[in-house]
Design an enzyme around this catalytic site. Structure first.
Site, PDB file in Angstrom:
ATOM      1  N   HIS A 200     -19.141  -4.101   8.560  1.00  0.00           N
ATOM      2  CA  HIS A 200     -19.111  -5.462   9.094  1.00  0.00           C
ATOM      3  C   HIS A 200     -18.328  -5.528  10.391  1.00  0.00           C
ATOM      4  O   HIS A 200     -18.766  -6.118  11.376  1.00  0.00           O
ATOM      5  CB  HIS A 200     -18.504  -6.421   8.058  1.00  0.00           C
ATOM      6  CG  HIS A 200     -18.534  -7.858   8.482  1.00  0.00           C
ATOM      7  ND1 HIS A 200     -17.602  -8.408   9.343  1.00  0.00           N
ATOM      8  CD2 HIS A 200     -19.388  -8.865   8.167  1.00  0.00           C
ATOM      9  CE1 HIS A 200     -17.883  -9.687   9.545  1.00  0.00           C
ATOM     10  NE2 HIS A 200     -18.955  -9.987   8.831  1.00  0.00           N
ATOM     11  N   HIS A 266     -26.223  -9.762   6.076  1.00  0.00           N
ATOM     12  CA  HIS A 266     -25.927  -8.806   7.149  1.00  0.00           C
ATOM     13  C   HIS A 266     -26.733  -7.517   6.980  1.00  0.00           C
ATOM     14  O   HIS A 266     -27.220  -6.940   7.956  1.00  0.00           O
ATOM     15  CB  HIS A 266     -24.437  -8.481   7.175  1.00  0.00           C
ATOM     16  CG  HIS A 266     -23.598  -9.565   7.787  1.00  0.00           C
ATOM     17  ND1 HIS A 266     -23.922 -10.183   8.971  1.00  0.00           N
ATOM     18  CD2 HIS A 266     -22.436 -10.134   7.374  1.00  0.00           C
ATOM     19  CE1 HIS A 266     -23.005 -11.080   9.267  1.00  0.00           C
ATOM     20  NE2 HIS A 266     -22.091 -11.078   8.310  1.00  0.00           N
TER      21      HIS A 266
END
Length: 337
Positions: A200, A266
């Protein structure tokens, strides 16, 4: 390919002891100028005070995910926690506001860290282990830490809170995670294939742990590259930098693997999606063949075992013996990592 580490290395018998003592926590902030019918029985000798019941609890703090099919790793973690800590209350908190907002719009509201802490305290938990399910000690972890520590108070809050570290915190964590990665990479990988891990990322000094982990892994396997969705100028973690490094190494085929706890938005959109901005599309546009798999580190037993060990360490550091009597009913209060 190493055999995955066993996920239950310890038997945590005794974690669910019932310290069932009876006690009333007096709040002395009443307005005594009124004739309220309050029977406080104030005895400044404190001989009447009995120990407050000690009740441990566990809070799992994760970034969060809105996609139901992506929660498998969270479910596996919770099942393992409940097995290792029988009888101990377990709650969840999502640190990502956007995820909580999306869930609320779907009628599936989820607690923030502050709300989860309030609920646990209202339910009578006195000693709390907060386990971060983040990958690095970045913004999400430190925000969790700050909120948890604000809830420590001898009468108004938790008597003690201990935080379990994120996945990649200590040097030992880096070594164990590097070993876990060997069985995370698909066994079908060919010798000339690179592995591109995508985390991330964070706008925090904790970002360095991604770089440290890549360096540790590349000592054993120089064809492993680690990137991050969030990266700052000058870092080697962005997709453009990863493509350049692959081209410099004359690599034309890679395994694209998420390096996040669960495969949510994501992973499915930003990393493996079909839009021109996804990592998969960008790599393919650069002439690199991409093999991918939607997965998450929390679904992989050796990574989960590392988080579990952090939780066990945090829980074991709590002082669960009842010391309230020697502290006039107010109890000792501690805040630590």
């Amino acid at each position: 390919m190493n055999t995955p580490l066993h996920c239950h290395p310890h038997n945590h018998d005794g974690s669910g002891h019932d310290h069932g003592h009876d006690h009333h926590d007096h709040d002395h902030n009443h307005h005594h100028d009124r004739n309220d019918d309050h029977d406080h029985h104030h005895d400044h000798g404190h001989d009447h005070v009995r120990p407050k019941p000690v009740r441990p609890g566990i809070l799992l703090a994760a970034f969060g995910v809105a996609m139901a099919q992506a929660r498998r790793g969270y479910e596996q973690m919770e099942a393992e926690v409940r097995e290792q800590f029988p009888g101990i209350p377990v709650a969840w908190a999502y640190t990502a506001h956007k995820v909580r907002k999306k869930l609320a719009a779907m009628g599936q509201g989820h607690d923030s860290v502050a709300v989860a802490l309030s609920r646990l305290h209202d339910d009578g938990v006195t000693h709390l282990a907060v386990q971060s399910l983040h990958t690095v000690p970045g913004v999400e972890y430190h925000w969790t830490h700050s909120q948890a520590m604000a809830f420590v108070h001898p009468r108004k809050g938790f008597r003690e809170i201990a935080l379990g570290a994120p996945l990649l915190t200590s040097e030992k964590d880096l070594d164990r995670a590097a070993l876990a990665l060997q069985s995370y990479i698909p066994a079908e990988r060919l010798p000339d294939e690179a592995v591109v891990l995508v985390g991330h990322g964070t706008y925090h000094q904790g970002q360095q742990r991604y770089l440290d982990f890549e360096a540790r892994v590349r000592l054993r396997d120089p064809h492993v590259f680690l990137g991050a969705l969030m990266s700052r100028s000058g870092e080697t973690l962005g997709v453009s930098s990863i493509i350049s490094r692959l081209q410099e190494a004359n690599i034309s085929r890679c395994r694209l693997l998420p390096f996040m706890s669960v495969p949510g938005h994501h992973v499915l959109v930003d990393i493996l999606g079909e839009s021109p901005r996804s990592w998969k599309h960008r790599l393919q546009a650069a002439g690199i063949e991409v093999l991918s798999e939607p997965t998450g580190t929390l679904e992989h037993c050796p990574f989960r075992a590392l988080w579990m060990d952090h939780l066990r360490h945090a829980f074991a550091s709590l002082h669960l013996e009842n010391k309230a009597a020697s502290n006039h009913g107010h109890g000792e209060h501690h805040a630590h990592i």
